[in-house]
Design an enzyme around this catalytic site. Structure first.
Site, short mmCIF file in Angstrom:
data_model
loop_
_atom_site.label_atom_id
_atom_site.label_comp_id
_atom_site.label_asym_id
_atom_site.label_seq_id
_atom_site.Cartn_x
_atom_site.Cartn_y
_atom_site.Cartn_z
N ASP A 98 -3.17 7.62 2.80
CA ASP A 98 -3.72 8.98 2.69
C ASP A 98 -5.06 8.92 1.95
O ASP A 98 -5.15 8.32 0.89
CB ASP A 98 -2.77 9.87 1.87
CG ASP A 98 -1.40 9.98 2.52
OD1 ASP A 98 -1.31 10.57 3.60
OD2 ASP A 98 -0.42 9.46 1.93
N LYS A 130 -9.34 15.94 -1.59
CA LYS A 130 -9.80 16.87 -2.63
C LYS A 130 -9.96 16.17 -3.98
O LYS A 130 -9.16 15.31 -4.33
CB LYS A 130 -8.78 18.01 -2.79
CG LYS A 130 -8.74 18.92 -1.59
CD LYS A 130 -7.82 20.08 -1.85
CE LYS A 130 -7.72 20.96 -0.61
NZ LYS A 130 -6.54 21.82 -0.64
C1 LIG Z 1 -1.41 8.71 6.31
S1 LIG Z 1 0.22 8.13 6.26
C2 LIG Z 1 0.13 6.67 7.28
C3 LIG Z 1 1.49 6.17 7.69
C4 LIG Z 1 1.48 4.88 8.50
N1 LIG Z 1 1.00 3.76 7.68
C5 LIG Z 1 0.63 5.02 9.74
O1 LIG Z 1 -0.43 4.36 9.80
O2 LIG Z 1 1.04 5.78 10.63
C6 LIG Z 1 0.36 7.40 4.63
C7 LIG Z 1 1.80 7.23 4.18
O3 LIG Z 1 1.85 6.57 2.92
C8 LIG Z 1 2.88 7.14 2.14
N2 LIG Z 1 2.53 6.87 0.74
C9 LIG Z 1 1.47 7.42 0.07
N3 LIG Z 1 1.40 6.91 -1.16
C10 LIG Z 1 2.44 6.03 -1.30
C11 LIG Z 1 2.89 5.22 -2.36
N4 LIG Z 1 2.26 5.23 -3.54
N5 LIG Z 1 3.97 4.42 -2.17
C12 LIG Z 1 4.61 4.44 -0.97
N6 LIG Z 1 4.23 5.22 0.07
C13 LIG Z 1 3.15 6.00 -0.08
C14 LIG Z 1 2.85 8.61 2.54
O4 LIG Z 1 4.07 9.25 2.28
C15 LIG Z 1 2.53 8.54 4.01
O5 LIG Z 1 3.69 8.52 4.81
#
Ligand SMILES: C[S@@+](CC[C@H](N)C(=O)[O-])C[C@H]1O[C@@H](n2cnc3c(N)ncnc32)[C@H](O)[C@@H]1O
Length: 271
Positions: free
Chosen positions: A177, A181
Site C-alpha cells: 500500500d 495521505k
Molecule cells: C495493495 S495490497 C497488495 C496485495 C498483493 N501483494 C497484490 O499485489 O495483489 C497490500 C497488502 O499488504 C497488506 N499489508 C499492509 N501492511 C502490512 C504489514 N505491515 N504486514 C502484513 N501485511 C500488510 C495489506 O493488508 C494489503 O492486503
C-alpha cells in the site's frame, strides 16, 4: 516473466476487482537526520502498526479456533497448546529448508503458486487482513500444501519475534500500500527501520524482491535499500532467481490495463 500457464494447472481464478489506482502523488524526499531519528522513535513506539500492537489486543495469547491445528500462527500465541501450531512451526523453522517470506500477500496468488512449485522450500506469508489470511489458509488446505504458513500479524512485529536472524533466503514485498495521505505515511512499510529489519533477517546472499505500480515508491525503495550498507544496489539480473511465477492480483490488474509496474531486486551482502 509472467506465469507460464501451460506448465502448471492455474490455481488462480482472476476476476474483476475494485482496485482503484488512487491519487498518484506519492511524494518522498531524502530524510534529514532529525526526521530519521523520529522515524526510529516512532518505530520503537509501535506507531503505524496496522491494527495497533498485537500485545494490546485482548486474548492475544490464544489463536482463533479456526486457526488451530492448521499452518496459521501469531507471534504472541505460539504457546497456545490447544493446537500443534507453535510446535510444528518451530520445528519447520529449525529445519535447514530455505525460507521465503511474502509480506502483504493479499489474495495470496504469488505465494500459493510459489509454495506449490517449490515443495522443498518453506514459505511464510503475512497478511494483516484476517479475512484474506483465512481465505489463503483455506487455499493452503485445498492445495494440500505442507510448506506454507500464514499469519495475520503485522510483519513488522512478527518478524522480530518469530524469525531468527539470518534465517531467510528471500523476502517478497509486492505492491505494498502506498498510503498516499500525509497522516497515513507512518503505515508505509518501507522506512529505514524496516530496511534494517529486513537486513537482519536475510542471510548473506539472500534476495529482496519488490514491485509496485507507483513509480515513486520504487524510487524510494531503491534509495533506502540501495544506500543501506547491508544491500547491493538494484540488480535486474537477480530476477532470474525467481524463475516462473504467478503474478499477484494487483499485478494482474495492472497488466490487464496496460499500466506499468516497476520491480527492484537487491542482494543481502556479507556482513
Ligand atoms: C495493495 S495490497 C497488495 C496485495 C498483493 N501483494 C497484490 O499485489 O495483489 C497490500 C497488502 O499488504 C497488506 N499489508 C499492509 N501492511 C502490512 C504489514 N505491515 N504486514 C502484513 N501485511 C500488510 C495489506 O493488508 C494489503 O492486503
Amino acid at each position: 516473466m509472467h506465469e507460464d500457464q501451460g506448465k502448471h494447472t492455474p490455481i488462480l481464478d482472476y476476476h474483476a476487482v475494485s482496485f482503484s489506482q488512487g491519487r498518484m502523488d506519492f511524494a518522498w524526499e531524502e530524510l534529514s537526520d532529525e526526521e530519521c531519528q523520529q522515524l526510529y522513535a516512532d518505530w520503537t513506539a509501535g506507531k503505524g502498526l496496522i491494527g495497533g500492537h498485537p500485545l494490546h489486543r485482548p486474548g492475544h495469547e490464544r489463536l482463533p479456533d479456526w486457526g488451530l491445528n492448521r499452518p496459521f500462527f501469531r507471534a504472541f500465541a505460539l504457546g497456545d497448546d490447544r493446537g500443534w501450531n507453535g510446535e510444528r512451526l518451530r520445528a519447520a523453522l529449525a529445519s535447514d529448508r530455505p525460507l521465503e517470506i511474502e509480506i502483504g500477500f493479499g489474495r495470496g496468488d504469488f505465494i500459493l503458486d510459489r509454495a506449490r512449485r517449490h515443495p522443498d522450500r518453506l514459505f511464510i506469508g503475512y497478511e494483516v487482513r484476517t479475512k484474506a489470511a483465512r481465505l489463503a489458509l483455506d487455499r493452503v488446505d485445498r492445495l494440500n500444501l505442507s510448506n506454507l504458513w500464514i499469519s495475520d500479524d503485522d510483519a513488522r512485529v512478527n518478524l522480530p519475534a518469530v524469525i531468527d536472524d539470518g534465517r531467510v533466503d528471500a523476502i517478497h514485498v509486492l505492491f505494498p500500500d502506498p498510503w498516499w495521505k500525509e497522516q497515513h505515511k507512518i503505515k508505509r512499510l518501507f522506512s529505514p527501520p524496516f530496511v534494517d529489519l529486513l537486513a537482519v533477517k536475510l542471510r548473506a546472499g539472500a534476495l529482496l524482491h519488490f514491485k509496485s505500480d507507483v513509480e515513486q515508491y520504487n524510487e524510494l525503495v531503491r534509495h533506502l535499500v540501495g544506500n543501506h550498507p547491508a544491500f547491493t544496489q538494484h540488480q535486474p539480473i537477480l530476477a532470474d532467481r525467481i524463475g516462473s511465477y504467478a503474478v499477484t492480483h494487483r499485478e494482474n490488474w495492472c497488466l490487464r490495463r496496460n499500466l506499468p509496474v516497476w520491480a527492484s531486486y537487491f542482494e543481502r551482502k556479507e556482513n
